[in-house]
Each structure stands twice: as C-alpha cells, then as structure tokens.
Write a protein that holds these residues in place. Structure first.
Motif, PDB file in Angstrom:
ATOM      1  N   LEU A  89       0.828  -1.209   0.000  1.00 57.41           N
ATOM      2  CA  LEU A  89       0.000   0.000   0.000  1.00 57.41           C
ATOM      3  C   LEU A  89       0.859   1.253   0.000  1.00 57.41           C
ATOM      4  CD1 LEU A  89      -2.634  -1.081   2.676  1.00 57.41           C
ATOM      5  CD2 LEU A  89      -2.985  -0.986   0.205  1.00 57.41           C
ATOM      6  N   ALA A  90       2.051   1.175   0.600  1.00 57.95           N
ATOM      7  CA  ALA A  90       2.891   2.364   0.752  1.00 57.95           C
ATOM      8  C   ALA A  90       3.523   2.812  -0.558  1.00 57.95           C
ATOM      9  CB  ALA A  90       3.980   2.094   1.785  1.00 57.95           C
ATOM     10  N   LYS A  91       3.806   1.881  -1.467  1.00 55.92           N
ATOM     11  CA  LYS A  91       4.541   2.235  -2.695  1.00 55.92           C
ATOM     12  C   LYS A  91       3.849   3.321  -3.512  1.00 55.92           C
ATOM     13  CE  LYS A  91       6.747  -2.305  -3.083  1.00 55.92           C
ATOM     14  NZ  LYS A  91       6.765  -3.610  -3.820  1.00 55.92           N
ATOM     15  N   PRO A  92       2.573   3.146  -3.912  1.00 57.19           N
ATOM     16  CA  PRO A  92       1.928   4.216  -4.681  1.00 57.19           C
ATOM     17  C   PRO A  92       1.749   5.493  -3.858  1.00 57.19           C
ATOM     18  CG  PRO A  92       0.357   2.468  -4.146  1.00 57.19           C
ATOM     19  CD  PRO A  92       1.706   1.959  -3.790  1.00 57.19           C
ATOM     20  N   ALA A  93       1.598   5.350  -2.525  1.00 61.10           N
ATOM     21  CA  ALA A  93       1.424   6.533  -1.678  1.00 61.10           C
ATOM     22  C   ALA A  93       2.693   7.368  -1.649  1.00 61.10           C
ATOM     23  CB  ALA A  93       1.030   6.108  -0.268  1.00 61.10           C
ATOM     24  N   ILE A  94       3.851   6.708  -1.668  1.00 68.33           N
ATOM     25  CA  ILE A  94       5.133   7.435  -1.726  1.00 68.33           C
ATOM     26  C   ILE A  94       5.294   8.092  -3.087  1.00 68.33           C
ATOM     27  CG2 ILE A  94       7.644   7.117  -1.745  1.00 68.33           C
ATOM     28  CD1 ILE A  94       7.222   4.872   0.349  1.00 68.33           C
ATOM     29  N   GLU A  95       4.988   7.349  -4.146  1.00 66.91           N
ATOM     30  CA  GLU A  95       5.144   7.884  -5.512  1.00 66.91           C
ATOM     31  C   GLU A  95       4.255   9.093  -5.747  1.00 66.91           C
ATOM     32  OE1 GLU A  95       4.318   4.598  -8.060  1.00 66.91           O
ATOM     33  OE2 GLU A  95       6.193   3.518  -7.539  1.00 66.91           O
ATOM     34  N   ALA A  96       3.054   9.106  -5.164  1.00 65.63           N
ATOM     35  CA  ALA A  96       2.137  10.226  -5.371  1.00 65.63           C
ATOM     36  C   ALA A  96       2.738  11.540  -4.886  1.00 65.63           C
ATOM     37  CB  ALA A  96       0.814   9.960  -4.654  1.00 65.63           C
ATOM     38  N   VAL A  97       3.478  11.493  -3.786  1.00 65.01           N
ATOM     39  CA  VAL A  97       4.123  12.706  -3.263  1.00 65.01           C
ATOM     40  C   VAL A  97       5.398  12.997  -4.048  1.00 65.01           C
ATOM     41  CG1 VAL A  97       5.131  13.786  -1.217  1.00 65.01           C
ATOM     42  CG2 VAL A  97       3.094  12.345  -0.999  1.00 65.01           C
ATOM     43  N   GLU A  98       6.151  11.943  -4.375  1.00 67.67           N
ATOM     44  CA  GLU A  98       7.381  12.135  -5.157  1.00 67.67           C
ATOM     45  C   GLU A  98       7.081  12.800  -6.499  1.00 67.67           C
ATOM     46  OE1 GLU A  98      10.275   8.446  -3.758  1.00 67.67           O
ATOM     47  OE2 GLU A  98       8.835   8.116  -5.380  1.00 67.67           O
ATOM     48  N   GLN A  99       5.977  12.421  -7.133  1.00 66.06           N
ATOM     49  CA  GLN A  99       5.642  12.925  -8.464  1.00 66.06           C
ATOM     50  C   GLN A  99       4.809  14.206  -8.433  1.00 66.06           C
ATOM     51  OE1 GLN A  99       3.827   9.540 -10.384  1.00 66.06           O
ATOM     52  NE2 GLN A  99       5.689   8.292 -10.213  1.00 66.06           N
ATOM     53  N   GLY A 100       4.534  14.715  -7.232  1.00 71.68           N
ATOM     54  CA  GLY A 100       3.835  15.992  -7.126  1.00 71.68           C
ATOM     55  C   GLY A 100       2.336  15.919  -7.249  1.00 71.68           C
ATOM     56  N   GLU A 101       1.768  14.702  -7.255  1.00 69.10           N
ATOM     57  CA  GLU A 101       0.303  14.611  -7.287  1.00 69.10           C
ATOM     58  C   GLU A 101      -0.294  15.149  -5.989  1.00 69.10           C
ATOM     59  OE1 GLU A 101      -1.493  10.900  -8.987  1.00 69.10           O
ATOM     60  OE2 GLU A 101       0.602  10.243  -8.978  1.00 69.10           O
ATOM     61  N   ILE A 102       0.468  14.994  -4.908  1.00 68.10           N
ATOM     62  CA  ILE A 102       0.096  15.579  -3.618  1.00 68.10           C
ATOM     63  C   ILE A 102       1.220  16.516  -3.215  1.00 68.10           C
ATOM     64  CG2 ILE A 102      -0.395  15.134  -1.180  1.00 68.10           C
ATOM     65  CD1 ILE A 102      -1.346  12.335  -2.007  1.00 68.10           C
ATOM     66  N   GLN A 103       0.875  17.757  -2.899  1.00 67.80           N
ATOM     67  CA  GLN A 103       1.863  18.751  -2.476  1.00 67.80           C
ATOM     68  C   GLN A 103       1.713  19.007  -0.981  1.00 67.80           C
ATOM     69  OE1 GLN A 103       4.042  20.335  -4.549  1.00 67.80           O
ATOM     70  NE2 GLN A 103       3.283  19.671  -6.546  1.00 67.80           N
ATOM     71  N   PHE A 104       2.833  19.016  -0.266  1.00 68.30           N
ATOM     72  CA  PHE A 104       2.826  19.416   1.128  1.00 68.30           C
ATOM     73  C   PHE A 104       3.192  20.893   1.226  1.00 68.30           C
ATOM     74  CE2 PHE A 104       2.760  14.954   1.930  1.00 68.30           C
ATOM     75  CZ  PHE A 104       2.370  14.764   3.246  1.00 68.30           C
ATOM     76  N   VAL A 105       2.441  21.628   2.048  1.00 63.44           N
ATOM     77  CA  VAL A 105       2.743  23.034   2.320  1.00 63.44           C
ATOM     78  C   VAL A 105       2.859  23.197   3.834  1.00 63.44           C
ATOM     79  CG1 VAL A 105       1.927  25.408   2.130  1.00 63.44           C
ATOM     80  CG2 VAL A 105       1.441  23.787   0.278  1.00 63.44           C
TER      81      VAL A 105
END
Length: 949
Positions: free
Chosen positions: A387-403
C-alpha cells in the motif's frame, strides 16, 4: 448601525440565517473545491487547535466560494473508540454502580448511542460558534450506517487481497483498559526512576577481559529479565568481542541464553551490555528478529507475572526453544511488586551490582494514565508495504503537495520505514471486526455471517461466533475522504468532489491519519481510466498552538485556553474553576490558580469570533508552532472597531446622498485615484497570499490597507471635499462613490477572515454600492484590475503624505500642540514638488492644520526641518516654543533615564542575579535596557537639535 461594535448582537443570528438558507451547501457550476474536516472526537470540546484549523479551513472555503467554485466543506465527527467508551463507563458507574460487563455488550452499546444522542452535539455547536461554513446537511459520523458499510467493504477486500492478517505481535498494551493502543495515544514524559545493574554469570567457565566470571547488564525494568533470551554487546566493543557466541546463565530463572553482537547497543551507555527481551521491548523485538531469537511472554493482560510463560518463535507460533517454566515466587504479582521482589532476590544472591538514579521517558496511556506495556497479543494487522509504494510515488511525483514542502521529508521518513499496522482494539464501542470463527478457531471474513457461510460454503450446523474486537479509530478515519461521499456507491458527490482540494492538519498526525488516507484511497478509488486517485491535492500542515511564552498548552500546566471563552468571555473565578477542575494534587491546583489570577486578574473579556479568527490567521505562517498572543487579539478586536467606525463615517456621508448609483458626472480627487490604486495592490496581495497559503501575509496586507491607508489617510482626505460647501456635485459624487465602493470591496476582501462583521456592514452598504444579492458570502471575490492603477496619483499622494508626516513629526519632536496652527515653508524642491503644492494646498492646509504653506526661495528663518525626497519642509520656530524651558525639560528627562539605565545595567552585571533569576526575567531586563538606551539616544538627538536652534 449601532454606536459601537457588539459581536454578540450579530454572530449567532447571522450564522443561523446562513445555515437555514442553505448558503453552505455546494452550489453553482464552477470548478469543484472540497475540504474534508478532520473529524473531531464526538466526546470532545473545542481546543485551540480546533479553533485554529477551523479558521484556516473556513477562510479557504469562503474564499473559493466567492471565487465562484462549487464548494463542499464536509463536516463530521469521529466515534473516538477509547475516549467514548471511557466516558460512558464512568457515567454508568457513577449512576448505577455497574460496569459494562454487568450490562453485556448489546445493552452497553445502547447506552453509548443514548449518550451520543444527548451529548454528542456539543462539538458541532462549538463549530458553529467559530463561524465555520460547513455543509450541515451532509454531516457524517464514523459509526453511521453508510460509513459502517464502507468500513466493512474495505476490511473484507483487504483481507481477500491478503493485505490484512491476524497474528501475535508486539503492541502498546494498556493494562487498565485491556486494549492495544496506537503510538499517538501514548504520552512519554520524563520521570525520575532508577537504573539497576545486575550481574549475569557467564556459562562454561568463560571470563571477561578483567577475569570476572560475570558481565553486568543495566536495566530500567528489572521485572522483564524473566523473559530475556539474549545479552547484546556492540560488535566494535573490544571489552566483549571474545564473549560473542558464548552464553550466560540467567539468574533466578536458570535459562541459558547467548551473548550476541548488534549495532543497536550503545557501548557508552551503562556497562555496554544490554539484556534482550523481545516479548517486552520494541527495540529488543527488532534485535530479536535480526538474530532469530525466541520470544518469551511473561505477563498476563493485567501486566502481572504469568505462572507459566508463552514461548514463541518469530512468527508468534508456540515453540519449544526454552521451557515455559517461571519461578513460582513471582506468579500473579503485579509488575511493580514483581520488580521489588526480583531486585531483592538479586541482592540476596549477591548479584545486584548497584542502583543509579536515572531520568527516563515513561510511556503512559493518555486515557488511563497507566504505564504502557509492550506485550505480545493476538491482533489484526494491515500489511502496509504494498500500500505504501503508490502513496510514496504520489508525493514524489507531485500529485500531492505538502505546504510547507519540508513536511514531505517527515512523510517519506515514516513511509519508507513502515511497520505493519495493528488495527484491532479490545473494546466494545467501534466497528466490530467482520470476522467469524468456528469452534476450531478457523477464521472466515465476510460482511455478514450469512455471507461468510455462503463465501466459505459452510454447513448450517457449523457454529460461528463473531470476533469481539473492534477496529482502530484510525482505520475508519483513513476512509474519510471517500467514505463521507457515499462510497462504495459511485455517487454523484464522489464523482464531483473527489479528490478533495486540500487537507488542513497538524504535523503530529501526518503518519497516523494523512499517510493512511493516502494509502487507503489510492488502493480503493480509481478514476475512469483505472488510475489510483489521491485523497487530496494539497496538505497544508500547521504547527501546534502554544501559549504566549511558547509553552505547550496542557491541563497540568494550567495554561489551556478555550476558544469559546475567548469569544464569549469568562470571569476570573470561572476560569480558575475550569483550569483546576478534577485536579488530584492540591499543590498543583493552588499553583495554577495563583498563575491564572496573575495572568487574568479581570478574567477574559469577550473578543468575539472575528477577532479570534483574525488572530489565528495572522499567526498562520507556514508550518511553525503558533504562539497565541492575547495582546494581538486585543489589537484585532480594535481592528474590528476600526472597521465598524469607518463604516459609520462612510454611511453618515453617503446615505441619502447621490453616490453615483444612477450614473452622473464623476470627478475624482487625487485621494480618490490614490485609494482606488492602493485597493488594486491590496486585492492582488491578499489573493496571492491566500493562493500560497500565507494567511499571515494575507491578513497583514489587508490590515495595513484598511487601517493605514483607507481609515487613517483616505477617510481624512475625504473630509476637505465632503465638508467643502464650494465642492461641485461631480466632486462630491466621485468622492462618495469612492468611499462606498472601496468600503464594499474591503468587506468582500475581509469576509473569509471576519465573516460576521463584514456581513453585518455589507447589508447596510450594498444598496449604496449598487450591489444585489442576499448575502456577502456569495458575492464575487474582488479581483485586482491594474487598469485602475494610477502610478502618478500614487506618487503625488505619497508626496502629500510625506509633507503631512514631516510636519506631524516636527510637532511631536518639538512638543508643539496639535491644536496650534503653523506657518510652513518648502524649499529646494523640483518643479513636480511645486506643482503638487499648488494642486494639493487645500488638503495640506486642512490635514496638517496650517495657517499658511508657501514656497521659499531665499534665506530660511530659524526652523525645524523635515525632508521629503530632496525637498525641505521648514517650520519656523519663532514664537512656537520656549527654547530654554524645552532644553531644561529634556535634560531632566535624560538625567532620570540615565539613572534607570545605570541601575538596570548594574543588575545585569551581577552574576548572582543572572544565575538565580528565571531566564525569562533576565531576558526582560535586557530588553528593557535596550529600549531605554534607544530612548536615551532619541532624547540626546532632540536636545542637540534644540540647542542648535
């Protein structure tokens, strides 16, 4: 309008109106924009963190709603398994003397639902008081029928995908509540304890480098030695390298256990030898996995010593690596009693080397207060690696941005070192695990017993019983972004508002909630092309709200503030009673009472919701903890008054007057053109700040424009026109139109931050501004139009301001009464300066209170001087002040100040004061000294100036 601003007179009425008219519901055809509220516990009441993140979310929602987006702010509450069960159990015991076991599961759960119906609405009432424009028509609860269906669906699918399993693993065990708990429910605080040094005899005649036939291990938990399965040393530690692979005979038990080498051991701590107890310590558990050590559980669920140990392999299965026998002398002893007896027995056998005082962090359950025991128990787990693999990729690829972006590092650190997630809790209140067992212990996972029989083709005579455990609250809240929108049905709301736009949350639950939402959502929610959807596009991470000194707010420190008390006010006695309620230690209660009475001698005034919200937002810089400052809130309460009084002035000068609603010739003054230009800049700054989540910069830009430019300057600059009997109709119409139109734009610009006062004033202003609509909250967001930006007007008006400020400064420095009219001369200016003087003479005479203002070509008389660019502003001193008297006054003031500086410096030079005084007091004295020296320099400058006249 009322003479003074009274927030209580308008806030609840307006909120009720907005809610009843359905203004909070999604509407319009604009771009969807959605926020899911972090669901507060149904047991709770608002704390400052709730107040802060509600202010942030509501500012975003109101802003996007005004921009024309189809907005949904999804509201709901969490069932809060442990907290709710404890509340109802205490209530039951107090009223009937019964426990939940006396009632039985079904009857007890009926009591919980009764309590929820009676008391569970407290938090939602408070959310309303904060002005939060959530869609109440869609309110959800993590135990409602629809959400229950989503939770069951997720559990069954994960189990079928082999991503959920049951096993015996080490968990945080609360021996009072008899349940596993999450790390977030464990509070670790420093306590004074001991470090016991025990001698472990070496086996087979082995000796240390010093020739001793034993090694010494140090431990803070002597009772766990009954479960030791190894002693570890650092592989680089020369003292013990020759002993690696040899054995010790475990005292009191007689168990032969190996000496192993592992990098986990800190060779500088204690003796460099560490006992390894895989079944009772999380670090030891990891060491045990690396070395394939057996696990020996020595404790019952009550944290008492077992009469016979459980000996298990690394998979949690029974094994025969060691005998299960334990010394009979300890059987049934509570862990604290067992500790005392074991230490005494070590001493009696001559194996107690020494006892050192030791400060350590003790983990306690946040609800029960008891020490948490790492314990091997049968639990349900989610296997998170896949479950963690796509969740990590989503942030790495900018689909989710942290502010702010640095929180991505915290997210990655957790996600790349995940342990499987324990999702079962030994409670009755919660989502009961959809698993059934037959009499042989075989497990069948399905949505219902009937489905289990069908799915696994079980005969009718097979007796099934449902698992008694419930799911971790974080399991159900991990489904929040899609479970609230009707999943597993593919609803219109799910299609429209998922993924959500932004999540507003604290950094402390990035792993517990944020990461798990990302994992669950991406596994279950796919777009039409089968691509996993993220739960939100942006994660805005805020810090913790702390008190004015930067201390964490806690009941034990007595510095907790309730946002509702700040809105409504609270008397000193009520505040003291609130802060000391249920305190078991009279000394601590007395200390907190004393501190509270010193900090709030008159209680807390009623500041209203708008001032509180504006304070929160002004402090919302990216990611930092928030020091809540009561003085700042007082300042923003004054800001509300400033806006209210400005609106009264504007209405007084525009109501029943021609403000250009029907057209007509308009003539705009320099001041009109300037404020319109400055409005464009303010609109641009506030919009850019909101788009980048810089609420602090947005509120600062708005405050400076409203207070400094509109109120302090433009309203004053409007008076020479409005009060001029010779002003033309076109001039009056132009200034009145500017007054009302700029005020109306200000109200729209301020509405996301201060919804109540802006709505109240806007209702009075809208007909004069030519606006239609029933509510400000559905008006369009003001967009900067730089075609209305007049650079020349900006330059000319800034020149006017410079002249007025220069004259005002001279009045202040020379102690000249503001009521006295002055003669002022200008010199050394450019042709532009001369033009500006002629065009703005009326403004300057009026606002600077001048008798005359002329251009000087020749020699200047004795004057005080200010500069506006290269131009000199001269105020002739003749007849204005008594030079000698002023020199005497300044000299006397300087003499007194010098003595104060000398005393303070002497105090700071005293080593005894600096060493013994609290650091905060020393810092205050140093700041006071710096301020006095700055004042001294200014007074010396004034004295020199006066002597030169």
């Amino acid at each position: 309008m009322d003479k003074t601003f009274n927030p209580h007179a308008i806030e609840q009425n307006w909120y009720q109106t907005w809610e009843e008219r359905g203004y909070f519901a999604p509407q319009g055809e604009g771009q969807p924009y959605s926020i899911m509220i972090p669901p507060p516990n149904v047991t709770g009441s608002l704390h400052m963190g709730h107040g802060f993140n509600n202010a942030v979310m509501d500012a975003l929602i109101r802003y996007q709603r005004m921009k024309g987006c189809n907005t949904l702010w999804q509201v709901g509450t969490d069932h809060a398994g442990i907290a709710t069960q404890m509340v109802v159990e205490r209530k039951l015991a107090a009223e009937t003397g019964q426990s939940r076991h006396d009632l039985g599961r079904e009857a007890f759960l009926e009591k919980v639902w009764e309590w929820k119906a009676e008391s569970g609405g407290n938090i939602t009432r408070q959310i309303r008081r904060l002005g939060s424009s959530v869609d109440w028509s869609r309110e959800r609860f993590t135990m409602d029928d629809g959400f229950y269906k989503a939770v069951q669906e997720v559990f069954v699918r994960l189990y079928d995908d082999k991503l959920i399993y049951r096993g015996k693993r080490l968990v945080n065990w609360d021996a009072k509540l008899h349940t596993a708990i999450s790390d977030l429910e464990v509070l670790s605080e420093e306590e004074q304890g001991s470090l016991w040094h025990f001698r472990y005899p070496l086996a087979d005649g082995a000796t240390t480098a010093e020739g001793k036939n034993y090694i010494v291990v140090a431990t803070t938990r002597p009772e766990t030695m009954l479960g030791d399965t190894a002693v570890a040393v650092n592989p680089e530690d020369e003292r013990y390298q020759h002993l690696v692979g040899k054995f010790v005979d475990l005292p009191l038990v007689g168990r032969r256990i190996p000496i192993i080498a592992d990098d986990y051991v800190d060779r500088e701590f204690g003796t460099g030898c560490v006992k390894i107890t895989p079944a009772h310590d999380f670090n030891d558990y990891e060491v045990g996995k690396r070395h394939a050590l057996p696990m020996i559980n020595i404790m019952t669920l009550d944290a008492a010593i077992r009469s016979e140990a459980e000996v298990l392999d690394q998979d949690g299965q029974p094994c025969d690596a060691y005998p299960a026998t334990l010394p009979a002398a300890y059987a049934g002893l509570d862990r604290a009693e067992a500790r005392k007896q074991i230490v005494a027995d070590f001493e009696a056998q001559g194996l107690l080397e020494k006892i050192d005082p030791h400060t350590l962090k003790v983990p306690r359950g946040d609800r029960s207060g008891v020490v948490i025991e790492p314990l091997l128990t049968d639990q349900w787990f989610v296997a998170v690696a896949e479950l963690a693999k796509p969740a990590i990729e989503a942030v790495e690829q900018g689909e989710i941005q942290f502010v702010p972006k640095q929180y991505e590092n915290m997210y990655f650190a957790w996600m790349r070192n995940l342990q499987d997630w324990c999702i079962s809790r030994q409670l009755w209140w919660g989502h009961r695990i959809p698993a059934w067992y037959d009499q042989e212990g075989n497990v069948y996972v399905a949505r219902s017993e009937a489905e289990a029989r069908s799915k696994y083709q079980l005969a009718d005579e097979v007796v099934l019983s449902q698992d008694n455990d419930v799911l971790d609250t974080w399991f159900s809240s991990a489904l929040w972004t899609f479970g609230t929108l009707g999943w597993p049905e593919n609803t219109k709301e799910l299609q429209t508002f998922h993924p959500s736009s932004v999540l507003v949350t604290g950094f402390d639950i990035i792993f517990f909630w944020v990461a798990r939402m990302i994992m669950m959502t991406m596994h279950f929610i796919k777009d039409e092309n089968g691509k996993p959807q993220v739960p939100f596009k942006t994660v805005y991470v805020h810090g913790l709200v702390r008190d004015g000194q930067g201390q964490k707010m806690s009941k034990s420190k007595g510095n907790v503030l309730d946002p509702i008390d700040l809105i409504d006010g609270i008397s000193l006695d009520e505040l003291v009673a609130k802060r000391t309620a249920n305190m078991m230690q009279p000394q601590l209660a007395a200390k907190i009472e004393k501190a509270t009475r010193a900090e709030f001698p008159e209680g807390i005034a009623a500041y209203g919701t708008d001032a509180l919200r504006y304070t929160f937002l002004s402090l919302a810089s990216t990611g930092r903890d928030i020091k809540f400052d009561m003085n700042r809130m007082e300042g923003f309460r004054n800001f509300c008054n400033k806006i209210w009084n400005a609106a009264k002035y504007v209405l007084m000068n525009t109501e029943e007057h021609d403000c250009g609603q029907q057209g007509g010739e308009m003539e705009y003054t320099l001041a009109d053109r300037w404020i319109i230009s400055r409005l464009q800049v303010a609109e641009q700054k506030v919009t850019e700040a909101l788009d980048s989540y810089r609420f602090d910069l947005a509120t600062q830009a708005l405050y400076e424009f409203v207070w400094n430019e509109y109120c302090d300057w433009y309203l004053e600059l409007s008076k020479p026109v409005l009060w001029n009997k010779e002003a033309s109709a076109a001039q009056l119409r132009g200034t009145r139109r500017t007054l009302i139109r700029v005020l109306e734009a200000i109200l729209r610009l301020a509405h996301p931050f201060m919804p109540f006062i802006t709505e109240e004033i806007w209702q009075k202003v809208k007909p004069l501004a030519g606006k239609e609509g029933d509510t400000l909250m559905l008006q369009p967001w003001p967009i900067a139009n730089m075609d209305n930006y007049d650079a020349a007007a900006i330059e000319d008006l800034e020149w006017v301001k410079g002249v007025i400020i220069g004259i005002r400064n001279i009045r202040g420095e020379m102690n000249i009464s503001p009521a006295k009219t002055l003669t002022v001369l200008l010199r050394n200016g450019s042709p532009d300066d001369q033009r500006r003087l002629e065009e703005n003479r009326a403004f300057l005479l009026k606002l600077a209170k001048l008798e005359s203002l002329e251009w000087l070509e020749g020699q200047a008389p004795l004057s005080a001087t200010a500069l506006v660019g290269e131009m000199e502003v001269l105020v002739p001193m003749a007849g204005l002040i008594d030079k000698e008297a002023e020199i005497a006054r300044l000299s006397k003031e300087l003499d007194k100040l010098s003595k104060d500086i000398e005393r303070t410096q002497s105090k700071l030079d005293n080593p005894g004061f600096v060493a013994k005084a609290p650091a905060q007091l020393v810092e205050q004295e140093q700041n006071r000294l710096n301020e006095m020296r700055q004042t001294q320099a200014k007074l010396e400058e004034k004295l020199a100036q006066m002597q030169s006249l």
